[in-house]
Design a protein around this motif. Sequence first.
Motif, PDB file in Angstrom:
ATOM      1  N   PRO A 169      42.246 -25.627  27.443  1.00 11.38           N
ATOM      2  CA  PRO A 169      41.024 -26.247  26.914  1.00 11.38           C
ATOM      3  C   PRO A 169      41.281 -27.195  25.740  1.00 11.38           C
ATOM      4  N   TRP A 170      40.446 -28.254  25.686  1.00 10.92           N
ATOM      5  CA  TRP A 170      40.476 -29.216  24.574  1.00 10.92           C
ATOM      6  C   TRP A 170      39.698 -28.618  23.413  1.00 10.92           C
ATOM      7  N   ILE A 171      40.388 -28.259  22.333  1.00 10.84           N
ATOM      8  CA  ILE A 171      39.728 -27.487  21.277  1.00 10.84           C
ATOM      9  C   ILE A 171      38.742 -28.298  20.440  1.00 10.84           C
ATOM     10  N   GLU A 172      38.779 -29.641  20.525  1.00 14.46           N
ATOM     11  CA  GLU A 172      37.807 -30.411  19.738  1.00 14.46           C
ATOM     12  C   GLU A 172      36.467 -30.600  20.431  1.00 14.46           C
ATOM     13  N   THR A 173      36.393 -30.274  21.732  1.00  8.03           N
ATOM     14  CA  THR A 173      35.103 -30.383  22.414  1.00  8.03           C
ATOM     15  C   THR A 173      34.389 -29.040  22.292  1.00  8.03           C
ATOM     16  N   ALA A 174      33.069 -29.081  22.296  1.00  6.80           N
ATOM     17  CA  ALA A 174      32.288 -27.857  22.128  1.00  6.80           C
ATOM     18  C   ALA A 174      32.603 -26.848  23.243  1.00  6.80           C
ATOM     19  N   SER A 175      32.668 -27.340  24.495  1.00  7.09           N
ATOM     20  CA  SER A 175      32.915 -26.419  25.612  1.00  7.09           C
ATOM     21  C   SER A 175      34.356 -25.904  25.596  1.00  7.09           C
ATOM     22  N   GLY A 176      35.301 -26.773  25.249  1.00  8.92           N
ATOM     23  CA  GLY A 176      36.710 -26.371  25.192  1.00  8.92           C
ATOM     24  C   GLY A 176      36.964 -25.327  24.113  1.00  8.92           C
ATOM     25  N   LEU A 177      36.313 -25.506  22.979  1.00  6.96           N
ATOM     26  CA  LEU A 177      36.452 -24.545  21.878  1.00  6.96           C
ATOM     27  C   LEU A 177      35.964 -23.170  22.323  1.00  6.96           C
ATOM     28  N   ASN A 178      34.865 -23.176  23.049  1.00  2.74           N
ATOM     29  CA  ASN A 178      34.298 -21.937  23.566  1.00  2.74           C
ATOM     30  C   ASN A 178      35.273 -21.223  24.524  1.00  2.74           C
ATOM     31  N   ALA A 196      38.524 -21.633  24.521  1.00  2.00           N
ATOM     32  CA  ALA A 196      39.673 -21.200  23.708  1.00  2.00           C
ATOM     33  C   ALA A 196      39.378 -19.884  22.980  1.00  2.00           C
ATOM     34  N   LEU A 197      38.159 -19.739  22.474  1.00  3.92           N
ATOM     35  CA  LEU A 197      37.792 -18.529  21.721  1.00  3.92           C
ATOM     36  C   LEU A 197      37.749 -17.290  22.610  1.00  3.92           C
ATOM     37  N   ASN A 198      37.575 -17.501  23.908  1.00  2.00           N
ATOM     38  CA  ASN A 198      37.516 -16.372  24.844  1.00  2.00           C
ATOM     39  C   ASN A 198      38.772 -16.245  25.701  1.00  2.00           C
ATOM     40  N   TYR A 199      39.800 -16.977  25.336  1.00  4.46           N
ATOM     41  CA  TYR A 199      41.036 -17.065  26.116  1.00  4.46           C
ATOM     42  C   TYR A 199      41.964 -15.916  25.715  1.00  4.46           C
ATOM     43  N   PRO A 200      42.394 -15.071  26.655  1.00  2.00           N
ATOM     44  CA  PRO A 200      43.338 -14.008  26.271  1.00  2.00           C
ATOM     45  C   PRO A 200      44.709 -14.613  25.960  1.00  2.00           C
ATOM     46  N   PRO A 201      45.369 -14.158  24.902  1.00  2.00           N
ATOM     47  CA  PRO A 201      46.689 -14.716  24.584  1.00  2.00           C
ATOM     48  C   PRO A 201      47.722 -14.322  25.642  1.00  2.00           C
ATOM     49  N   PRO A 202      48.796 -15.099  25.792  1.00  2.00           N
ATOM     50  CA  PRO A 202      49.106 -16.348  25.080  1.00  2.00           C
ATOM     51  C   PRO A 202      48.254 -17.519  25.583  1.00  2.00           C
ATOM     52  N   ARG A 203      47.757 -18.322  24.653  1.00  2.00           N
ATOM     53  CA  ARG A 203      46.842 -19.414  25.013  1.00  2.00           C
ATOM     54  C   ARG A 203      47.580 -20.747  25.107  1.00  2.00           C
ATOM     55  N   PHE A 204      47.163 -21.541  26.095  1.00  2.00           N
ATOM     56  CA  PHE A 204      47.589 -22.942  26.161  1.00  2.00           C
ATOM     57  C   PHE A 204      46.398 -23.765  25.716  1.00  2.00           C
ATOM     58  N   LEU A 205      46.567 -24.542  24.659  1.00  2.00           N
ATOM     59  CA  LEU A 205      45.465 -25.338  24.112  1.00  2.00           C
ATOM     60  C   LEU A 205      45.876 -26.803  24.097  1.00  2.00           C
ATOM     61  N   THR A 206      44.878 -27.667  23.996  1.00  2.00           N
ATOM     62  CA  THR A 206      45.139 -29.105  24.040  1.00  2.00           C
ATOM     63  C   THR A 206      44.273 -29.822  23.020  1.00  2.00           C
ATOM     64  N   THR A 207      44.797 -30.903  22.464  1.00  2.00           N
ATOM     65  CA  THR A 207      43.976 -31.732  21.575  1.00  2.00           C
ATOM     66  C   THR A 207      44.543 -33.145  21.479  1.00  2.00           C
ATOM     67  N   HIS A 208      43.633 -34.078  21.197  1.00  2.00           N
ATOM     68  CA  HIS A 208      44.033 -35.459  20.883  1.00  2.00           C
ATOM     69  C   HIS A 208      43.845 -35.729  19.388  1.00  2.00           C
ATOM     70  N   LEU A 209      43.595 -34.702  18.614  1.00  2.00           N
ATOM     71  CA  LEU A 209      43.233 -34.931  17.204  1.00  2.00           C
ATOM     72  C   LEU A 209      44.394 -35.430  16.357  1.00  2.00           C
ATOM     73  N   PRO A 210      44.077 -36.329  15.406  1.00  2.00           N
ATOM     74  CA  PRO A 210      45.102 -36.688  14.420  1.00  2.00           C
ATOM     75  C   PRO A 210      45.386 -35.480  13.533  1.00  2.00           C
ATOM     76  N   PHE A 211      46.532 -35.478  12.893  1.00  2.00           N
ATOM     77  CA  PHE A 211      46.958 -34.292  12.143  1.00  2.00           C
ATOM     78  C   PHE A 211      45.937 -33.855  11.094  1.00  2.00           C
ATOM     79  N   GLN A 212      45.292 -34.838  10.431  1.00  2.00           N
ATOM     80  CA  GLN A 212      44.395 -34.457   9.330  1.00  2.00           C
ATOM     81  C   GLN A 212      43.158 -33.688   9.791  1.00  2.00           C
ATOM     82  N   LEU A 213      42.846 -33.727  11.088  1.00  2.00           N
ATOM     83  CA  LEU A 213      41.681 -32.990  11.599  1.00  2.00           C
ATOM     84  C   LEU A 213      42.081 -31.738  12.383  1.00  2.00           C
TER      85      LEU A 213
END
Length: 286
Positions: free
Chosen positions: A77-86, A88-105
């Motif tokens: 899931p893309w953690i910066e999108t509302a649905s992706g964050l959701n 990710a929060l319900n994902y059993p570890p180990p999690r694979f996450l994705t983002t396009h965010l710059p480091f400062q965010l």
Amino acid sequence: MTERTCFTYKGIPLPTMGYSEESLSYMENEFQLLDDDVVTVSYPKSGTNWMLEILGLIWHDGDPSWVQSVLMSDRSPWIETASGLNVALNYPPPRFLTTHLPFQLFPKSFLHSKCKIIYVMRNPKDVLVSHYHFAKFFQPLEEPGTMEEFVEKFLNGNVIYGSWFDHVKGWMKMKNRPNIFFISYEELHQDLRGSVKRICYFLGKELDSHQLDEVVKYASFQIMKDNKMSNFSQIPEEYMNHKKGKFMRKGICGDWKNHLTVAQSEHFDHVYQEKMQGVGVTFPWD
């Protein structure tokens, strides 16, 4: 940029569709990265989905059944999108996450975490061309206009996720941390098997020769293009006008030569040299 499609979060333009200030703020300040998380980070159109397919195959020892039965947005899931964050929060570890965010965010919890980050880069001229075609059929983005206009927008950072230059430089500052692995689209192209071995080493995952061959086979452009779970063909029309284009277009290096004029390319090089001065890294496309 039109108001219709974008808003700015801390100076970074993002699509209004699927993103919200609340989820971005939560993700940045409260979301906890876990030590066994693997996060794929990239500027858009740099080979993100290719890397997600590779990781899914590595994790399942080259068996394609998971990547061919679970949507990519649920696998990673893309953690910066509302649905992706959701997700990710319900994902059993180990999690694979994705983002396009710059480091400062990026989630602040990263600084106290052992989570592994794979940063994927690509020749910015190819990123620009891929982005240009993508914007034509991805509904949350404004029409790209002419290539001439889009080159200026891209060089000035007036595109989603802001400046390519700032993004790469921001993450490059983290290059000495042991839990970050940098790889380029070009390296994946030149030697996919060797790249997969390096990724396995970084993840602490051992695959035998046959399993490596299977990862390479199922991560090929042609097989991914036919994988409905990875080729974005399942994305609803409200997000993607499938009549106007396909998410997986060519999957090659150097396609910019077919789209940029000599003058545009020289102008790009001039800005690139100016902005990347002092980075102290040689990239495969330099």
